[in-house]
Scaffold this motif. Sequence first.
Motif, short mmCIF file in Angstrom:
data_model
loop_
_atom_site.label_atom_id
_atom_site.label_comp_id
_atom_site.label_asym_id
_atom_site.label_seq_id
_atom_site.Cartn_x
_atom_site.Cartn_y
_atom_site.Cartn_z
N ASP B 109 20.97 -4.69 11.09
CA ASP B 109 19.85 -4.99 11.97
C ASP B 109 18.81 -3.87 11.97
O ASP B 109 17.63 -4.11 12.19
CB ASP B 109 20.34 -5.27 13.40
CG ASP B 109 21.04 -6.62 13.49
OD1 ASP B 109 20.70 -7.49 12.66
OD2 ASP B 109 21.90 -6.80 14.36
N PHE B 113 14.97 -4.73 10.85
CA PHE B 113 13.96 -4.54 11.88
C PHE B 113 12.54 -4.63 11.31
O PHE B 113 11.68 -5.33 11.86
CB PHE B 113 14.17 -3.17 12.55
CG PHE B 113 13.32 -2.95 13.77
CD1 PHE B 113 13.78 -3.30 15.02
CD2 PHE B 113 12.06 -2.38 13.66
CE1 PHE B 113 13.00 -3.09 16.14
CE2 PHE B 113 11.26 -2.18 14.78
CZ PHE B 113 11.74 -2.54 16.03
N GLY B 114 12.31 -3.94 10.19
CA GLY B 114 10.98 -3.93 9.59
C GLY B 114 10.53 -5.33 9.17
O GLY B 114 9.48 -5.81 9.60
N ARG B 116 11.54 -8.15 10.20
CA ARG B 116 11.35 -8.98 11.40
C ARG B 116 9.97 -8.71 12.00
O ARG B 116 9.25 -9.63 12.36
CB ARG B 116 12.42 -8.66 12.44
CG ARG B 116 13.76 -9.22 12.15
CD ARG B 116 13.85 -10.71 12.44
NE ARG B 116 13.93 -11.00 13.88
CZ ARG B 116 13.15 -11.89 14.51
NH1 ARG B 116 12.23 -12.53 13.84
NH2 ARG B 116 13.32 -12.11 15.78
N CYS B 117 9.63 -7.42 12.09
CA CYS B 117 8.34 -7.08 12.68
C CYS B 117 7.19 -7.57 11.82
O CYS B 117 6.10 -7.80 12.31
CB CYS B 117 8.22 -5.57 12.87
SG CYS B 117 9.26 -4.96 14.19
N ARG B 118 7.44 -7.68 10.51
CA ARG B 118 6.38 -8.18 9.62
C ARG B 118 6.35 -9.70 9.61
O ARG B 118 5.70 -10.31 8.78
CB ARG B 118 6.59 -7.67 8.19
CG ARG B 118 6.69 -6.16 8.08
CD ARG B 118 5.34 -5.50 7.88
NE ARG B 118 5.50 -4.08 7.61
CZ ARG B 118 4.89 -3.14 8.33
NH1 ARG B 118 4.11 -3.45 9.33
NH2 ARG B 118 5.06 -1.86 8.02
N ARG B 161 16.09 1.14 5.34
CA ARG B 161 15.26 0.61 6.43
C ARG B 161 13.78 0.82 6.13
O ARG B 161 12.95 -0.07 6.34
CB ARG B 161 15.63 1.29 7.75
CG ARG B 161 14.79 0.82 8.91
CD ARG B 161 15.24 1.42 10.22
NE ARG B 161 15.01 2.86 10.27
CZ ARG B 161 15.18 3.61 11.34
NH1 ARG B 161 15.62 3.05 12.47
NH2 ARG B 161 14.97 4.90 11.32
N ALA B 162 13.46 2.03 5.62
CA ALA B 162 12.05 2.31 5.32
C ALA B 162 11.55 1.42 4.17
O ALA B 162 10.45 0.88 4.23
CB ALA B 162 11.87 3.79 4.98
N ALA B 165 10.79 -2.50 4.72
CA ALA B 165 9.52 -2.89 5.34
C ALA B 165 8.40 -2.93 4.30
O ALA B 165 7.26 -3.19 4.65
CB ALA B 165 9.18 -1.92 6.47
#
Lengths: 272, 376
Positions: B109, B113-114, B116-118, B161-162, B165
């Motif tokens: 998750d 996160f990235g 999802r935000c996009r 994670r980075a 995104a």
Amino acid sequence: MTRGGVTGEPALGPPPLRLLVPAVVAGVFVALPLLGLVLRSPWERMPTLLADAAVREALWLSVLTATVATAVCVVLGLPLAWTLARTEHRGRSVVRGLVAIPLVMPPVVAGVALLAAFGRTGLAGAYLLDAGVTVPFTTVAVVLAHTFVALPFFVLSAEGALRSASSEYDAVAATLGADRWTTFRRVTLPMVLPGLAAGMLLAWARSLGEFGATVTFAGNYPGTTQTMPLLIYSVLQDDPPAAYALSLLLVGASVLVLVLLRDRWLGQVRAR
Amino acid sequence: MTTHRTSAGHDTGGGLHARVRVERPGHVLDVTLDAGPGEVLAVVGPNGSGKTTLLRCLAGLQRLHGGRLTWGDRVWEDPGSRVRVTAAERQVGLVPQDLRLFPHLTALDNVAFGPRCRGERPAAARRRAREWLEVLGVGELSGRRPDQLSGGQAQRVAIARALAAEPSLLLLDEPLAALDPGVAMTLRLELARHLAAYDGVTLLVTHDAVDALTLAHRVVVLDEGRVVQDGAPAEVARRPATEHVARLVGLNVLRGRSRGTLVTLPGEAVLATATEHDGPVVVTFPPTAVTVALEPSAGSARNQWPGRIVSVAPHGLAVRVHLDAAGGVLADVTAESAGRLGLTPGREVWAAVKATETTVRAESFGTMPTHRPPLP
């Protein structure tokens, strides 16, 4: 080195008496009144009291208003705490000072102040009256009084929790494309939830015990504004033993809630 | 593993053009930087030189006081005309030094996160997150929370994670510094592969010369808020512009006074050089250019200095000997000769340096801090 550990002797030597003696006095001082309640209460009257309609109403009203007031504290206080913890502006210290005032305000004064604001002739009360809404001496007034005195407990502890959840997480979330609301909802809030539980508990307990502001602003009407503390005070005038029993009942109810919440929330905190 | 996707969503065209000026009480960061797609820049410099501030400015976490930041023909920040694109809209991937994995989310998750935000749907975001965890070699840890990951695993998740995104600009703040040497070495090799496959711009802040030399196409040297050198890693290693970088890449740095081709060093040591200088100079040479012997060799007495061994330690395949000759010299010798000569701390020996392997520069080496205590 390990020998001290085995015998339980502190490595730095025994605690000094001049700290130990006041500590024991403090413990006894707190325990004695509780002991008095337990020993002086007419336990045999407990079932009758619990069956009494006025008692049940007051107990229910107390739990209801404390819970609603706590909910209001969260809905309004959390955004306030966030603003204090996460934004930079000049008015911040003023707002923080303002929020803390009910902490040091005598509850009766708080009640008077609430009348000045929401009373029939009060600042906002006059307009409310025109709109056909009367606040004082209603159950809504009880909730308002409770919220007023409990809000600082929640806001200050929530702000502490928000500060300890570093804003560096917000920064990372921003680089991942999250706007500030998304960051609050998906990162900040879940991280501070255990900390908020403590604030909610403080607010709930403060609200449950509220007397002065309530009696001043909401009055003492059985069924609508008479919470447990108010009932206990009324009963104490002509039947002290019954007041003991009711007090014990209130303490028991709050301890019960504390224990239930501890298992639910604080257990999770520890597991993290 | 060449499964890196280049997405339609992110814009690799153009590259980074940055003129960054930040004023803080006591120091100013004033840096100009350009980088094209696919380029990896190592940013090195001593603590307080502004490396992390630079990253935060590029990420949009710190406002510029002056300058201009553009990606391709899109202006990210221009204080002059009050233009500012927020961090969330820049498509910058940041791996901070302390990672900041979200503690309440699983590795999966965190990485999802990235996306999802996009705007990706949860299932698609998780699928992509799983792919990235696989790419970084931690696919089997997707269900773990950050506190159940080792340092190396957490670092991989943070990089995943980075990258998930799909940033145009990837910012890594000392990504290997906190890891055990063995873990760092493995991850460094993998990181080199990932960065080679990554089509955006990468900025890598590091304190480790090996990172700078193996991962980067270019090394940018910061000192007191300014770029003092910007060049190919090999060039920077050969002719470092600051003493900090010279020591970072493991060169000997000696100060002395030159007259013609003769340099007088601390402790009456004399060095004959190939180039002529007059006045205070700084001499650099690699530890491999130093030989250690028990007796002075016959012939020229120049470039041979007596000294006592301070310490002996393994260094890669060689043995690094620290001598107190000429104000402090490092020498790399083979393990075989260290054993044969009996090189142990306290032993009196002779160090010799080949003049052709030394670099001499006038003391104008400029940006060297003047408050540095004298070398031992």
